[in-house]
Design an enzyme around this catalytic site. Structure first.
Site, PDB file in Angstrom:
ATOM      1  N   GLY A 300       0.765  -1.237   0.000  1.00 49.25           N
ATOM      2  CA  GLY A 300       0.000   0.000   0.000  1.00 49.25           C
ATOM      3  C   GLY A 300       0.792   1.281   0.000  1.00 49.25           C
ATOM      4  N   ASN A 368       9.017   1.764  -1.487  1.00 53.80           N
ATOM      5  CA  ASN A 368       9.285   3.186  -1.697  1.00 53.80           C
ATOM      6  C   ASN A 368       8.685   4.081  -0.614  1.00 53.80           C
ATOM      7  OD1 ASN A 368       6.797   2.272  -3.492  1.00 53.80           O
ATOM      8  ND2 ASN A 368       6.397   4.371  -2.836  1.00 53.80           N
ATOM      9  N   ASP A 411      10.123   5.581  -7.376  1.00 52.67           N
ATOM     10  CA  ASP A 411       9.429   4.344  -7.038  1.00 52.67           C
ATOM     11  C   ASP A 411      10.328   3.123  -7.211  1.00 52.67           C
ATOM     12  OD1 ASP A 411       7.445   2.635  -6.230  1.00 52.67           O
ATOM     13  OD2 ASP A 411       6.374   2.633  -8.140  1.00 52.67           O
TER      14      ASP A 411
END
Length: 619
Positions: A300, A368, A411
């Protein structure tokens, strides 16, 4: 339709020809009434060929080609007909179901009844049958066996190297598909577990226990998709289960950890791993068993969470320990977040970790920081995102960490496998951690201290950093430079036989500039690296364009073979020494999962998820 005397018969209305019916439950006659509506129209010669016999007696209702008409259903390529023996079909013709408009055909000579039954049976010889809903076999288990595949990577080290070698360089070309099990989800990423003759596989909020030799269902568990999910959890991504004693452990899309009864699939307990206002916790990973606890992480970070990895008691799901991946004010590492307190700083833990029992150390990858590319309120290195964390197996306390990409704005999750290897390195026995990162560098770490022993690009073009310094920090040139996705979560492997490290790499450089870099449009390669030098020893280019989310993993075996998924639609085996292709099976679907191998009855099998199917191969 008429009977043998030419009297019209009324067909039973509103027949449901697709509804499955049990012969034993409803009786033989009632079962076939809606499916086979044979009526003899004329007595014919005993020498009439079977196809003519069928057309003269049955064609008016079922069509001359047996594919049906307005008067009756097709009986060719009909799964319900294909399931019946010649004897059962003949008995049905003889008895009929008068109440359903299907008279008895007992006036036909016995040889004609037999001829029609044989003909109809032959029309269905190639019909594909749906796997049975369940097998009568019950799951039992004893001590683990050498050929079992008991955890996500096959062993705690995270190294998908199997000592099983019945399938080897000399015979892998004879590999055949043994069975297929379909799951209603096109993008499966699961790695099956194998133990005591059973395979455990997952789909979106689904777990299936299968007979390892046939693919027949032993039990299944499912629950509806959770509303309001985001990211991969919303897509239904799930990578597998963990097994401990009499339970199977599974993470749902909304980050609940479930314990299922290993023998029956019944729910034993259900606990929520994460909660909190605004937290977008999801679940996609396969748990890991450590010290008789279940260790699991969460997804998430692309939408805002405070990441963590936790351990739970197998009997109840009670929390044993939790290690947060993003520090709050006053905690170690908070000085690396300049700006607002990172209550949702990211740091997902969605890839199954590795474990060294000798030092009781868990090695867990983190994702990330959040927001992904907007860094105006998170200056600094942003620990402990994009890291490997070395955690105490009993307490979850941090022993050391290494951050592959400090202050990530592209990312570059570090959620690539951390493979633990004991090998001679630079002339001395060493305990190593091997890692090919999304940032384009291949790392060899001392897993006792976290010291970088080597870091070298494995792509032909890496321009975000020129090198990794002696202190382990990257020498950054352009934080938005290439690559953005050089490697990913799919499995990697190291072979002690060749001393090579195997993985899939993506040569692509689109950068952060308008139009990107026109010289590199994207191609994947299966690569073998020398762990002493980081050099590419051999590579196998993958045909076709590099499509998003088509990472597929590798498996090494003592038979000298590397199995891997070809991202654009195939499953293949190559020689570990030189990359020569030894066998290939076209799947014609994008490959997104990592293969595994197991043994049953002294025979070796290889399984992999391809599109919506689990495929199992053997000699």
């Amino acid at each position: 339709m008429t009977n043998s005397k030419g009297i019209p018969r009324k067909l039973e209305p509103d027949l449901n020809l697709t509804e499955p019916v049990s012969i034993r439950a409803r009786g033989f006659m009632k079962t076939f009434g809606p499916v086979l509506l044979f009526l003899p129209q004329l007595l014919v010669s005993q020498t009439t060929p079977p196809d003519q016999l069928f057309r003269k007696n049955c064609g008016a209702c079922h069509g001359d080609d047996a594919r049906g008409s307005a008067q009756g259903p097709g009986v060719a390529n009909n799964p319900r007909v294909a399931e019946q023996s010649e004897t059962l079909l003949r008995a049905f013709l003889e008895r009929g179901i008068p109440a359903a408009g299907m008279p008895s055909f007992s006036e036909l000579p016995a040889e004609q009844l037999t001829a029609i039954a044989k003909y109809v049976r032959r029309l269905n010889n190639d019909t594909i049958l749906v796997p049975p809903a369940a097998s009568a076999r019950k799951i039992t288990w004893g001590d683990p066996q050498p050929g079992d595949w008991l955890t996500y990577n096959g062993n705690d080290s995270g190294n998908r190297y199997s000592p099983v070698k019945e399938i080897n360089r000399s015979n892998v070309a004879s590999l055949k598909l043994k069975w297929v099990f379909p799951i209603q989800h096109f993008g499966l990423e699961v790695t099956p577990l194998a133990a005591s003759g059973a395979l455990f596989v997952t789909g979106p909020n689904q777990v299936f226990a299968l007979d390892a030799l046939t693919g027949a269902v032993l039990w299944s568990f499912s629950r509806p998709a959770t509303a309001g999910m985001v990211g991969d959890a919303k897509l239904g991504t799930n990578r597998g289960v963990a097994i401990l004693g009499d339970k199977v452990f599974f993470v749902t899309d909304n980050a609940h950890l479930l314990a299922l009864d290993r023998a029956s699939g019944k729910l034993r307990w259900d606990i929520a791993m994460g909660s909190g206002a605004g937290q977008h916790y999801g679940g996609t990973m396969a748990p890991l068993i450590v010290n008789n606890t279940i260790v699991a992480g969460v997804a998430g970070a692309d939408h805002g969470i405070r990441g963590f990895v936790s351990a739970y008691k197998p009997e109840s799901g009670a929390l044993v320990w939790r290690h947060w991946t993003v520090p709050l004010r006053g905690e170690l590492g908070t000085e690396t977040w300049k700006g607002t307190e990172p209550l949702m700083g990211g740091g997902s833990t969605w890839l199954t970790g590795s474990y060294d029992s000798a030092s009781d150390t868990i090695y867990w990858a983190t994702g990330n920081p959040w927001p992904d590319s907007d860094d105006h309120d998170r200056l600094g290195d942003n620990l402990y995102t994009d890291c490997v964390l070395a955690l105490d197996g009993k307490t979850g306390d941090l022993k050391w960490h290494y951050q592959f990409t400090p202050h990530d704005i592209r990312d570059r999750d570090a959620t690539e496998p951390n493979v633990l290897v004991d090998a001679d390195y630079q002339g001395k026995p060493s305990k190593l951690l091997l890692h090919a990162d999304r940032n384009g560098f291949f790392y060899v770490l001392d897993r006792a201290s976290g010291k970088v022993l080597m870091a070298k690009p494995f792509l032909r073009r890496v321009d975000w950093a020129s090198s990794i310094g002696s202190d382990g920090r990257p020498v950054v040139k352009d934080p938005k430079g290439c690559p953005g996705d050089a490697a990913n979560w799919d499995s990697t492997a190291y072979s002690p036989d060749t001393r090579l490290y195997y993985f899939l790499a993506l040569e692509e450089c689109v950068g952060d500039k308008p139009g990107g870099y026109p010289d590199q449009t994207g191609q994947r390669f299966l690569r073998a690296l020398n762990i002493e030098t980081g050099d590419i020893v051999w590579e196998v280019p993958q045909p076709g364009p590099a499509r998003a989310k088509t990472w597929s993993g590798v498996l090494a075996t003592a038979g000298g073979v590397i199995f891997y998924g070809q991202p654009n639609g195939g499953f293949a085996a190559v020689d570990q020494k030189n990359g020569k292709t030894l066998w290939q099976f076209p799947t014609n679907v994008r490959m997104k999962a990592s293969p595994m191998t197991f043994t049953v009855g002294d025979h070796q099998y290889v399984a992999v998820a391809a599109g919506p199917n689990i495929l199992c191969f053997g000699l």
